[in-house]
Design an enzyme around this catalytic site. Structure first.
Site, PDB file in Angstrom:
ATOM      1  N   HIS A  39       0.836  -1.203   0.000  1.00  0.00           N
ATOM      2  CA  HIS A  39       0.000   0.000   0.000  1.00  0.00           C
ATOM      3  C   HIS A  39       0.869   1.251   0.000  1.00  0.00           C
ATOM      4  CE1 HIS A  39      -3.273   2.556   2.126  1.00  0.00           C
ATOM      5  NE2 HIS A  39      -3.424   2.601   0.819  1.00  0.00           N
ATOM      6  N   ASP A  66      -2.134   5.612  -5.056  1.00  0.00           N
ATOM      7  CA  ASP A  66      -3.114   6.661  -5.295  1.00  0.00           C
ATOM      8  C   ASP A  66      -2.534   7.635  -6.312  1.00  0.00           C
ATOM      9  OD1 ASP A  66      -4.812   5.681  -3.186  1.00  0.00           O
ATOM     10  OD2 ASP A  66      -3.417   6.608  -1.770  1.00  0.00           O
ATOM     11  N   HIS A 109      -1.230  10.538  -2.235  1.00  0.00           N
ATOM     12  CA  HIS A 109      -2.495  10.213  -1.573  1.00  0.00           C
ATOM     13  C   HIS A 109      -3.314  11.442  -1.198  1.00  0.00           C
ATOM     14  CE1 HIS A 109      -5.421   8.337   1.086  1.00  0.00           C
ATOM     15  NE2 HIS A 109      -5.066   9.192   2.035  1.00  0.00           N
TER      16      HIS A 109
END
Length: 302
Positions: free
Chosen positions: A47, A76, A89
């Site tokens: 992540h 992201d 992000h």
């Protein structure tokens, strides 16, 4: 027998008849498999590169995780002032860099001057990456650095913003230009963004389920009318619980797996929870802690 009882029985019988008729006629259509999602073993996706082990979305985080043998990254993306897609992000820069303001207020060249490791602290409370040259990456840079890994791309900009309105077409053009349609997957919490992207991609890229699609699938599963559900997504990236909905149920995963939809869970870090979900049918994990989750997956696979 009273009139109300007769009416209730009639309505109930009609409901059962409707369910039986729909069950006989409607046949769920499994999603056609996508090359990017074709894994034989459980998948580990770091992540934001593995944000607990190095500054998120930086080269050092991606390289450390890649060295572990992970299958890919969950990242992201946002759009800059000069319409460059960057791997980032937060809408604002303050939490992870030494700059301030919104991503969309800066050009990519301006953002390259930011110290992307500025706020990262290790378990001892130190800042080992502050001032070491970690910078914000463009999506193109990341894709070119790791052409052999699977990249799960999350569209962060809201469709109601200017940058969000541009992102689906910008992203598709970049993926097509680089020829990485079979190496990536695209998702967002905004179902509208996924739909917009797929208008350009035309199912040539694996797409995920937004929040509304997840709730729709869960409602179909729990209502016993799951045979009427025809999925719009190729995969699910979900927490074990979404609000009051427990998504980590074995039955729900089997329901999705029968539709050829792999399920990747996020926010699951404990070994016991990982194994429980794998036994229930999970296809893998999006993790902040790639080192420990890789160890769990290797033990499970052995």
């Amino acid at each position: 027998m009273g009139r109300k009882t007769k009416v209730a029985l009639t309505v109930g019988a009609a409901g059962v008849a409707a369910w039986a008729a729909s069950k006989a006629v409607a046949k769920p259509i499994p999603r056609k498999g996508k090359i990017a999602l074709d894994f034989k073993k459980p998948v580990v996706l770091a992540h934001r590169g593995g944000l607990s082990e190095a500054p998120e979305h930086t080269s050092v985080a991606f390289s450390k995780s890649a060295a572990l043998g992970i299958h890919g990254f969950a990242i992201d993306i946002r759009l800059t002032k000069d319409e460059e897609i960057v791997v980032f992000h937060d809408e604002y820069l303050e939490r992870t860099t030494d700059l301030s303001g919104r991503i969309s207020d800066h050009t990519f060249n301006d953002l390259k001057k930011a110290d992307a490791g500025y706020h990262f602290t290790d378990v001892a409370g130190h800042h080992p990456y502050r001032g070491t040259g970690e910078t914000i990456l463009s999506l193109q840079e990341l894709l070119e650095l790791y052409p052999h890994l699977f990249i799960l791309i999350n569209l962060k900009d809201s469709p109601d913003t200017y940058e969000g309105s541009l992102m689906p077409s910008k992203l598709w053009r970049l993926l097509e230009e680089l020829g990485v349609e079979d190496c990536v997957a695209v998702t967002s919490i905004y179902d509208e963004q996924i739909d917009r992207f797929n208008l350009y991609a035309q199912n040539r890229v694996a797409i995920g389920a937004g929040d509304s699609e997840v709730k729709k699938a869960y409602a179909s599963y729990t209502s016993k009318f799951g045979h009427l559900y025809n999925p719009k997504a190729d995969f699910y990236r979900i927490p074990a619980k979404l609000g009051v909905f427990p998504l980590g149920l074995e039955g729900f995963m089997q329901f999705l797996n029968q539709l050829n939809i792999p399920v990747y869970f996020e926010g699951i870090e404990e070994k016991e929870s990982c194994i429980k979900l794998l036994n229930a049918g999970a296809s893998g994990f999006v993790t902040d802690h790639p080192t420990s989750i890789m160890e769990t997956i290797q033990e499970y696979s052995d």
